[in-house]
Design a protein around this motif. Structure first.
Motif, PDB file in Angstrom:
ATOM      1  N   GLU A  25       0.859  -1.187   0.000  1.00 49.60           N
ATOM      2  CA  GLU A  25       0.000   0.000   0.000  1.00 49.60           C
ATOM      3  C   GLU A  25       0.890   1.231   0.000  1.00 49.60           C
ATOM      4  N   VAL A  26       0.513   2.238  -0.788  1.00 51.38           N
ATOM      5  CA  VAL A  26       1.332   3.434  -0.961  1.00 51.38           C
ATOM      6  C   VAL A  26       0.614   4.638  -0.344  1.00 51.38           C
ATOM      7  N   PHE A  27       1.334   5.365   0.520  1.00 57.75           N
ATOM      8  CA  PHE A  27       0.820   6.567   1.173  1.00 57.75           C
ATOM      9  C   PHE A  27       1.762   7.722   0.829  1.00 57.75           C
ATOM     10  N   ILE A  28       1.202   8.876   0.469  1.00 60.53           N
ATOM     11  CA  ILE A  28       2.004  10.026   0.066  1.00 60.53           C
ATOM     12  C   ILE A  28       1.634  11.238   0.906  1.00 60.53           C
ATOM     13  N   GLN A  29       2.674  11.990   1.289  1.00 54.71           N
ATOM     14  CA  GLN A  29       2.506  13.269   1.969  1.00 54.71           C
ATOM     15  C   GLN A  29       2.932  14.340   0.969  1.00 54.71           C
ATOM     16  N   ARG A  30       2.017  15.209   0.563  1.00 51.75           N
ATOM     17  CA  ARG A  30       2.287  16.192  -0.492  1.00 51.75           C
ATOM     18  C   ARG A  30       3.222  17.312  -0.034  1.00 51.75           C
ATOM     19  N   ASP A  31       3.074  17.777   1.205  1.00 53.15           N
ATOM     20  CA  ASP A  31       4.023  18.747   1.760  1.00 53.15           C
ATOM     21  C   ASP A  31       4.149  18.509   3.253  1.00 53.15           C
ATOM     22  N   ALA A  32       5.002  19.271   3.903  1.00 56.57           N
ATOM     23  CA  ALA A  32       5.328  19.008   5.305  1.00 56.57           C
ATOM     24  C   ALA A  32       4.143  19.223   6.242  1.00 56.57           C
ATOM     25  N   ASN A  33       3.149  19.986   5.828  1.00 56.60           N
ATOM     26  CA  ASN A  33       2.029  20.316   6.710  1.00 56.60           C
ATOM     27  C   ASN A  33       0.779  19.492   6.468  1.00 56.60           C
ATOM     28  N   TYR A  65       6.419  15.200  -0.755  1.00 57.05           N
ATOM     29  CA  TYR A  65       7.336  15.510   0.332  1.00 57.05           C
ATOM     30  C   TYR A  65       7.861  14.239   0.987  1.00 57.05           C
ATOM     31  N   ASN A  66       6.981  13.246   1.163  1.00 52.81           N
ATOM     32  CA  ASN A  66       7.363  11.996   1.811  1.00 52.81           C
ATOM     33  C   ASN A  66       6.523  10.862   1.235  1.00 52.81           C
ATOM     34  N   LEU A  67       7.044   9.639   1.347  1.00 58.54           N
ATOM     35  CA  LEU A  67       6.404   8.484   0.734  1.00 58.54           C
ATOM     36  C   LEU A  67       6.535   7.291   1.672  1.00 58.54           C
ATOM     37  N   TRP A  68       5.416   6.607   1.910  1.00 56.74           N
ATOM     38  CA  TRP A  68       5.424   5.363   2.692  1.00 56.74           C
ATOM     39  C   TRP A  68       4.961   4.229   1.790  1.00 56.74           C
ATOM     40  N   VAL A  69       5.683   3.119   1.835  1.00 55.35           N
ATOM     41  CA  VAL A  69       5.276   1.903   1.136  1.00 55.35           C
ATOM     42  C   VAL A  69       5.246   0.801   2.184  1.00 55.35           C
ATOM     43  N   VAL A  70       4.060   0.245   2.422  1.00 56.68           N
ATOM     44  CA  VAL A  70       3.865  -0.711   3.501  1.00 56.68           C
ATOM     45  C   VAL A  70       3.246  -1.982   2.938  1.00 56.68           C
ATOM     46  N   GLU A  71       3.814  -3.122   3.323  1.00 58.60           N
ATOM     47  CA  GLU A  71       3.221  -4.381   2.901  1.00 58.60           C
ATOM     48  C   GLU A  71       1.866  -4.528   3.586  1.00 58.60           C
ATOM     49  N   ARG A  72       0.872  -4.939   2.823  1.00 59.28           N
ATOM     50  CA  ARG A  72      -0.505  -4.980   3.324  1.00 59.28           C
ATOM     51  C   ARG A  72      -0.649  -5.841   4.572  1.00 59.28           C
ATOM     52  N   LYS A  73       0.088  -6.919   4.668  1.00 62.59           N
ATOM     53  CA  LYS A  73      -0.061  -7.813   5.820  1.00 62.59           C
ATOM     54  C   LYS A  73       0.417  -7.160   7.116  1.00 62.59           C
ATOM     55  N   HIS A  74       1.165  -6.059   7.029  1.00 61.44           N
ATOM     56  CA  HIS A  74       1.656  -5.372   8.226  1.00 61.44           C
ATOM     57  C   HIS A  74       0.713  -4.269   8.699  1.00 61.44           C
ATOM     58  N   ILE A  75      -0.379  -4.070   8.007  1.00 58.08           N
ATOM     59  CA  ILE A  75      -1.364  -3.067   8.413  1.00 58.08           C
ATOM     60  C   ILE A  75      -2.395  -3.740   9.297  1.00 58.08           C
ATOM     61  N   ALA A  76      -2.557  -3.216  10.490  1.00 62.80           N
ATOM     62  CA  ALA A  76      -3.509  -3.801  11.442  1.00 62.80           C
ATOM     63  C   ALA A  76      -4.897  -3.220  11.205  1.00 62.80           C
ATOM     64  N   GLN A  77      -5.890  -4.070  11.323  1.00 69.49           N
ATOM     65  CA  GLN A  77      -7.273  -3.628  11.217  1.00 69.49           C
ATOM     66  C   GLN A  77      -8.129  -4.465  12.156  1.00 69.49           C
ATOM     67  N   PRO A  78      -9.243  -3.903  12.611  1.00 71.65           N
ATOM     68  CA  PRO A  78     -10.095  -4.670  13.522  1.00 71.65           C
ATOM     69  C   PRO A  78     -10.782  -5.831  12.816  1.00 71.65           C
ATOM     70  N   SER A  79     -11.114  -6.834  13.589  1.00 72.67           N
ATOM     71  CA  SER A  79     -11.847  -7.971  13.052  1.00 72.67           C
ATOM     72  C   SER A  79     -13.293  -7.544  12.778  1.00 72.67           C
TER      73      SER A  79
END
Length: 121
Positions: A25-33, A65-79
């Motif tokens: 999953e890809v998350f992007i931060q467009r600027d510092a704020n 500004y910043n970029l996160w790439v996270v493997e889906r299995k590492h994202i926690a979600q409620p049952s």
């Protein structure tokens, strides 16, 4: 002949397991704020390739500004049972301001009553 079929089926199964890449999953931060915003998902064999693909696919046209790439299995979600607890438990419309819409109409009626001749004399 039978052994040859078994070998080819084993090789094809191994090839399929190699092609089952994890989902990132890809998350992007467009600027510092600003907060991180989910941009989308991609398939990649490892984190380095996933980061490269994310840069190529999601940051070419807009600033990043910043970029996160996270493997889906590492994202926690409620049952599913825990998700039910997130829903509203009670009807609390009295907390919302839309419940007071009738007051404007009542005030208008009250003001009109005040301006009648009977009330003026």
């Amino acid at each position: 002949m039978e052994e040859a079929r078994q070998n080819t089926s084993q090789q094809s199964q191994q090839g399929e397991s190699k092609m089952n890449y994890p989902i990132y999953e890809v998350f992007i931060q467009r600027d510092a704020n600003t907060a991180f915003v989910h941009q989308g998902s991609l398939l990649a064999p490892n984190e380095q390739v996933a980061l490269f693909l994310a840069k190529e696919n999601f940051t070419r046209r807009q600033p990043c500004y910043n970029l996160w790439v996270v493997e889906r299995k590492h994202i926690a979600q409620p049952s599913p049972n825990e998700r039910k607890a997130l829903e509203k438990l009670e009807d609390k419309q009295y907390r919302e301001t839309k419940g007071y819409g009738y007051l404007k109409k009542k005030w208008r009626k009250y003001d009109q009553e005040q301006l009648t001749e009977k009330n003026l004399l």
